[in-house]
Structures are given as structure tokens and as C-alpha cells.
Write a protein that holds these residues in place. Structure first.
Motif, PDB file in Angstrom:
ATOM      1  N   ASP A 123      11.566  15.291  41.650  1.00 43.63           N
ATOM      2  CA  ASP A 123      10.385  15.695  40.894  1.00 43.63           C
ATOM      3  C   ASP A 123       9.727  14.445  40.307  1.00 43.63           C
ATOM      4  N   ARG A 125       6.563  14.392  39.101  1.00 46.72           N
ATOM      5  CA  ARG A 125       5.450  14.705  38.212  1.00 46.72           C
ATOM      6  C   ARG A 125       5.563  13.872  36.947  1.00 46.72           C
ATOM      7  N   VAL A 127       5.360  14.440  33.860  1.00 49.50           N
ATOM      8  CA  VAL A 127       6.169  15.009  32.786  1.00 49.50           C
ATOM      9  C   VAL A 127       7.663  14.739  32.999  1.00 49.50           C
ATOM     10  N   SER A 128       8.095  14.658  34.252  1.00 51.17           N
ATOM     11  CA  SER A 128       9.504  14.424  34.575  1.00 51.17           C
ATOM     12  C   SER A 128       9.809  12.975  34.920  1.00 51.17           C
ATOM     13  N   PHE A 129       8.801  12.244  35.333  1.00 53.91           N
ATOM     14  CA  PHE A 129       8.980  10.879  35.842  1.00 53.91           C
ATOM     15  C   PHE A 129       7.865  10.027  35.235  1.00 53.91           C
TER      16      PHE A 129
END
Length: 181
Positions: A123, A125, A127-129
Motif C-alpha cells: 500500500d 498511498r 496515508v500509509s506510505f
């Protein structure tokens, strides 16, 4: 006698723009694998901070100080990019020159995450990365490194011998994302 001509890994393959994404080759300059000598991890971090303005990166993170980067590259390993390691770093670490070993591609644009979603099983994105995150992962069928260098920008690194394959896979993924509209 033949005249040999030095070429970058992606010579003649990039830049490439398809849809909302652009891939360009990065001239990363000097690249050195840095691993702390036994018992010298703290000294290495201090030496890197003092000489290069960034410490030894934590797992899955990358640091930047001007044109210099330090990217986590696996257990007790980091890739120091854009500078020759300082003497203090040399004393505290085992070093391996990697300057000609890697193809480095910058993928950027509003569709970059969607392109990488087709190639990387992680993931990515924002927000995650977040910016500064890095991971060793598959990129298509190749082993590589993915580092987020901006909100819509990534550095992709694969072995130099895989540069043409990386560009081919990126182009196919870029075309598929662009076709969605």
C-alpha cells in the motif's frame, strides 16, 4: 580500437510521460552501501549526522539533507547517495561503492500511486506510505527499492541490468492507468 562510451542505465528510454504520470532517470551520483562495523552503530549515526547532515536511517525510512540522501536498504544497511562518505563514516562502517549498480527512476504525477499499485504489492498511498518512507519490494517481477520523495513522487531503484524491464513495466502500467480515464 573501439571507443567505449559511458551510458546511463536508462539512456534512450526516458523521459516518458503517459497520462498524468512522468518517469525520468535520476543521476544519483555517488552511491555507497554503508553498514556499521560491529559495535559501531551509534558512532556511525553520529558520524553521518556530523558530516552529511543526516543520521543512519531507521528501517523503512530515508533522510535528505540538500542533495545527499540516506535510504534504508535492509538489515543494518543504508545507501548513502550524492556524496563521498566522510572519514568518520569510513572509520565506523563497511563501505561498498554501488555507483554503477543501480538504475534510479523518478515516477511522479497525480497518477503515480495508481501506476505503482499495478507493480508493487504494498500500500503506497500517502496515508500509509508518507514522504520519506522506503521499502525493499518487488517492482513487477524484479527486486527493488521504492522511496516516496514527494507527495506525488517516488524513486524506484532496480539493478542496472533491469533498467529496460523497469521502463517497459512502468510504461505498460502508465498506459493502463491512463486508459481508465
Amino acid at each position: 580500437m573501439d571507443n567505449l562510451v559511458a551510458k546511463s542505465p536508462c539512456a534512450g528510454l526516458l523521459p516518458l510521460t503517459v497520462g498524468r504520470s512522468t518517469a525520468t532517470e535520476v543521476d544519483a551520483g555517488k552511491m555507497t552501501m554503508v553498514s556499521p562495523r560491529k559495535g559501531h552503530a551509534e558512532a556511525l549515526g553520529k558520524a553521518m549526522q556530523s558530516a552529511h547532515g543526516l543520521g543512519f536511517p531507521a528501517p523503512n525510512s530515508a533522510g535528505t539533507a540538500g542533495e545527499v540522501r540516506a535510504i534504508w536498504f535492509g538489515h543494518s544497511s543504508a545507501l548513502l547517495i550524492g556524496t563521498e562518505p566522510a572519514d568518520g563514516v569510513r572509520e565506523a562502517a563497511a563501505l561498498v561503492d554501488q555507483s554503477d549498480a543501480w538504475a534510479v527512476v523518478r515516477l511522479e504525477g497525480a497518477g503515480a500511486e495508481d501506476v505503482l499499485a499495478r507493480l508493487v504489492p504494498i500500500d503506497l498511498r500517502l496515508v500509509s506510505f508518507p514522504v520519506g518512507a522506503t521499502v525493499r519490494s518487488k517492482i513487477g517481477h524484479m527486486s527493488g527499492s521504492v522511496t516516496r520523495v514527494g507527495e506525488d513522487a517516488f524513486w524506484l531503484m532496480v539493478f542496472r541490468s533491469m533498467a529496460e524491464t523497469l521502463v517497459h513495466d512502468l510504461k505498460s502500467a502508465m498506459e493502463a492507468v491512463a486508459a481508465r480515464g
